[in-house]
Design a protein around this motif. Structure first.
Motif, PDB file in Angstrom:
ATOM      1  N   ASP A 112      41.107  41.210  34.498  1.00 37.53           N
ATOM      2  CA  ASP A 112      40.420  40.643  33.352  1.00 37.53           C
ATOM      3  C   ASP A 112      41.121  40.965  32.038  1.00 37.53           C
ATOM      4  O   ASP A 112      41.025  40.212  31.064  1.00 37.53           O
ATOM      5  CB  ASP A 112      38.958  41.104  33.313  1.00 37.53           C
ATOM      6  N   GLU A 131      39.773  27.337  32.699  1.00 37.72           N
ATOM      7  CA  GLU A 131      38.785  27.428  33.782  1.00 37.72           C
ATOM      8  C   GLU A 131      39.202  28.445  34.843  1.00 37.72           C
ATOM      9  O   GLU A 131      38.364  29.113  35.465  1.00 37.72           O
ATOM     10  CB  GLU A 131      38.549  26.065  34.428  1.00 37.72           C
ATOM     11  N   LYS A 134      38.431  31.886  33.501  1.00 41.20           N
ATOM     12  CA  LYS A 134      36.986  32.134  33.653  1.00 41.20           C
ATOM     13  C   LYS A 134      36.671  32.547  35.090  1.00 41.20           C
ATOM     14  O   LYS A 134      35.862  33.470  35.321  1.00 41.20           O
ATOM     15  CB  LYS A 134      36.225  30.865  33.276  1.00 41.20           C
ATOM     16  N   THR A 135      37.313  31.901  36.059  1.00 43.03           N
ATOM     17  CA  THR A 135      37.110  32.264  37.463  1.00 43.03           C
ATOM     18  C   THR A 135      37.540  33.695  37.733  1.00 43.03           C
ATOM     19  O   THR A 135      36.858  34.450  38.448  1.00 43.03           O
ATOM     20  CB  THR A 135      37.906  31.304  38.376  1.00 43.03           C
ATOM     21  N   ILE A 137      37.715  36.229  35.549  1.00 48.82           N
ATOM     22  CA  ILE A 137      36.837  37.179  34.857  1.00 48.82           C
ATOM     23  C   ILE A 137      35.467  37.279  35.525  1.00 48.82           C
ATOM     24  O   ILE A 137      34.906  38.366  35.671  1.00 48.82           O
ATOM     25  CB  ILE A 137      36.694  36.779  33.376  1.00 48.82           C
ATOM     26  N   GLU A 138      34.951  36.135  35.981  1.00 53.78           N
ATOM     27  CA  GLU A 138      33.576  36.126  36.481  1.00 53.78           C
ATOM     28  C   GLU A 138      33.461  36.283  37.997  1.00 53.78           C
ATOM     29  O   GLU A 138      32.485  36.869  38.477  1.00 53.78           O
ATOM     30  CB  GLU A 138      32.887  34.817  36.065  1.00 53.78           C
ATOM     31  N   ASP A 139      34.453  35.776  38.753  1.00 51.97           N
ATOM     32  CA  ASP A 139      34.300  35.724  40.201  1.00 51.97           C
ATOM     33  C   ASP A 139      35.219  36.655  40.983  1.00 51.97           C
ATOM     34  O   ASP A 139      34.888  37.040  42.109  1.00 51.97           O
ATOM     35  CB  ASP A 139      34.540  34.287  40.706  1.00 51.97           C
ATOM     36  N   PRO A 142      35.395  41.324  39.017  1.00 51.99           N
ATOM     37  CA  PRO A 142      34.278  42.256  39.208  1.00 51.99           C
ATOM     38  C   PRO A 142      34.194  42.846  40.603  1.00 51.99           C
ATOM     39  O   PRO A 142      33.865  44.029  40.768  1.00 51.99           O
ATOM     40  CB  PRO A 142      33.047  41.384  38.891  1.00 51.99           C
ATOM     41  N   TYR A 143      34.521  42.050  41.631  1.00 54.70           N
ATOM     42  CA  TYR A 143      34.413  42.559  42.996  1.00 54.70           C
ATOM     43  C   TYR A 143      35.397  43.682  43.266  1.00 54.70           C
ATOM     44  O   TYR A 143      35.089  44.628  44.018  1.00 54.70           O
ATOM     45  CB  TYR A 143      34.642  41.425  44.010  1.00 54.70           C
TER      46      TYR A 143
END
Length: 388
Positions: A112, A131, A134-135, A137-139, A142-143
């Motif tokens: 990120d 886009e 964004k994928t 950072i968000e998807d 985090p995992y």
């Protein structure tokens, strides 16, 4: 009187310095492919990182070797397949042009933060679509927090080594004093056993693994906890690359049905027939051997990051019997064989190793074959590269 004699490469460099356009000795389809991608900045392709993340979320608690094979199968089933214009040797791990792949299992903890720097950094810059950012950072990122090789390596370093390796005020950013390369997956080179694939095919390798699996002792802890997961992973990996090849065949057939040029339509149909046969079965022709080798090489890059070279090995030894047989049977000419090699070379040149850290980008700024990347649209300047 002394005369300076330059090699062809030196001549091209001199012509570029003098702002002259070097002309190829002969025009080929490889020239056309390179012309479309040469001036593009490499871009980040997120599919591999996203699909591996999706699979690893679903397989927590299972043996790692089996989780990896399931991630490969998930990729083979879901990833976009590409049959590029003009290409005869098909298969790529990312979108059109020069691309880099994400390996979040190595350094996803910094994803990120790194993506914000990638387009503008001095060494090895990469474009990334909004886009896709964004994928990440968000998807994806985090995992992987707390699960990466990068973090485990940092924890394993003693305090004296740690302070020389990473900046204390910016976590896991290199100080260039002690430059670790383990998270870059650096090594001398990897050489796959292409010959066994050409002789047996992944269908044959899968059958051997199934036979060994059937011979395991169901009451043996070693057989059930160590050997069984490995053999099941071997079978699943073979299934994955066979599925991936067949999806390329489907795409080639789709394009052939829509192609208005009869010559290209015939090429696409031949590509489809080739991908239906290899790498599942032993190669029968030089063309099939080349395509099988490339599928094997590229699927290995999708499997895991290799920070230096995946070598082609002794191509002269394992490919020559196919060339000799085809040449004697009148199935191929020397020029046609050269064209297949050129198609493979431009395939290789479009995969660019993506390193999230500035240190990795500077230390490894080259194509995976060790040749310089096509120059970016900026003037060259002297740089000092860190040494390990």
């Amino acid at each position: 009187m002394s005369t300076t004699v330059l090699s062809p490469q030196e001549t091209r460099i001199q012509e570029q310095i003098e702002n002259k356009q070097a002309q190829p000795a002969h025009h080929t389809r490889a020239n056309d492919i390179l012309a479309r991608v040469r001036a593009q900045k490499p871009h980040v392709d997120v599919e591999r990182g996203l699909l591996f993340t999706e699979s690893f979320r679903q397989t927590e608690g299972e043996p790692l070797v089996l989780r990896w094979a399931k991630a490969l199968y998930h990729y083979a089933e879901k990833a976009t397949v590409y049959v590029d214009k003009d290409q005869l040797i098909v298969g790529r791990g990312g979108g059109e042009g020069r691309y880099g792949l994400l390996y979040p299992e190595l350094d996803g903890d910094t994803l990120d933060l790194a993506i914000k720097k990638l387009p503008t950094r001095e060494s090895s810059p990469f474009d990334i679509a909004p886009e896709d950012a964004k994928t990440i950072i968000e998807d994806i990122a985090p995992y992987w927090k707390g699960k990466t090789f990068h973090e485990d390596l940092a924890k394993a370093l003693g305090p004296e080594t740690m302070k020389l390796t990473y900046n204390p005020d910016e976590a896991l950013t290199s100080r260039y004093v002690v430059n670790e390369t383990a998270s870059f997956r650096s090594s001398l080179q990897w050489v796959h056993d292409y010959e066994i694939v050409l002789k047996k095919g992944f269908g044959g390798l899968r059958a051997e693994a199934q036979e060994r699996l059937a011979q395991l002792d169901e009451f043996s802890p070693i057989d059930n906890c160590e050997k069984r997961p490995f053999l099941e992973a071997e079978i699943l990996t073979a299934d994955a690359i066979i599925l991936w090849a067949n999806r390329h065949a489907d795409e080639a057939e789709r394009q052939a049905a829509e192609e208005g040029d009869p010559k290209r339509a015939a090429e696409l149909q031949r590509i489809a027939e080739t991908c239906r046969w290899v790498p599942e079965h032993p190669a029968r022709t030089f063309y099939e051997a080349m395509q099988s080798q490339w599928f094997t090489q590229l699927f290995s890059r999708i499997e895991q990051k290799t920070g230096t070279i995946i070598s082609n090995g002794r191509m002269d030894q394992y490919l020559y019997p196919f060339y000799k047989a085809d040449k004697e049977a009148g199935r191929i000419t020397a020029d046609e064989a050269q064209e297949l090699f050129e198609c493979m070379w431009v395939d290789m040149a479009q995969y660019i190793d993506l390193y999230l850290s500035d240190a990795g980008g500077a230390f490894n700024e080259a194509t995976p074959t060790g040749r310089p990347s096509p120059s970016e649209a900026r003037p060259p300047k002297a740089t000092t590269r860190p040494t390990s």
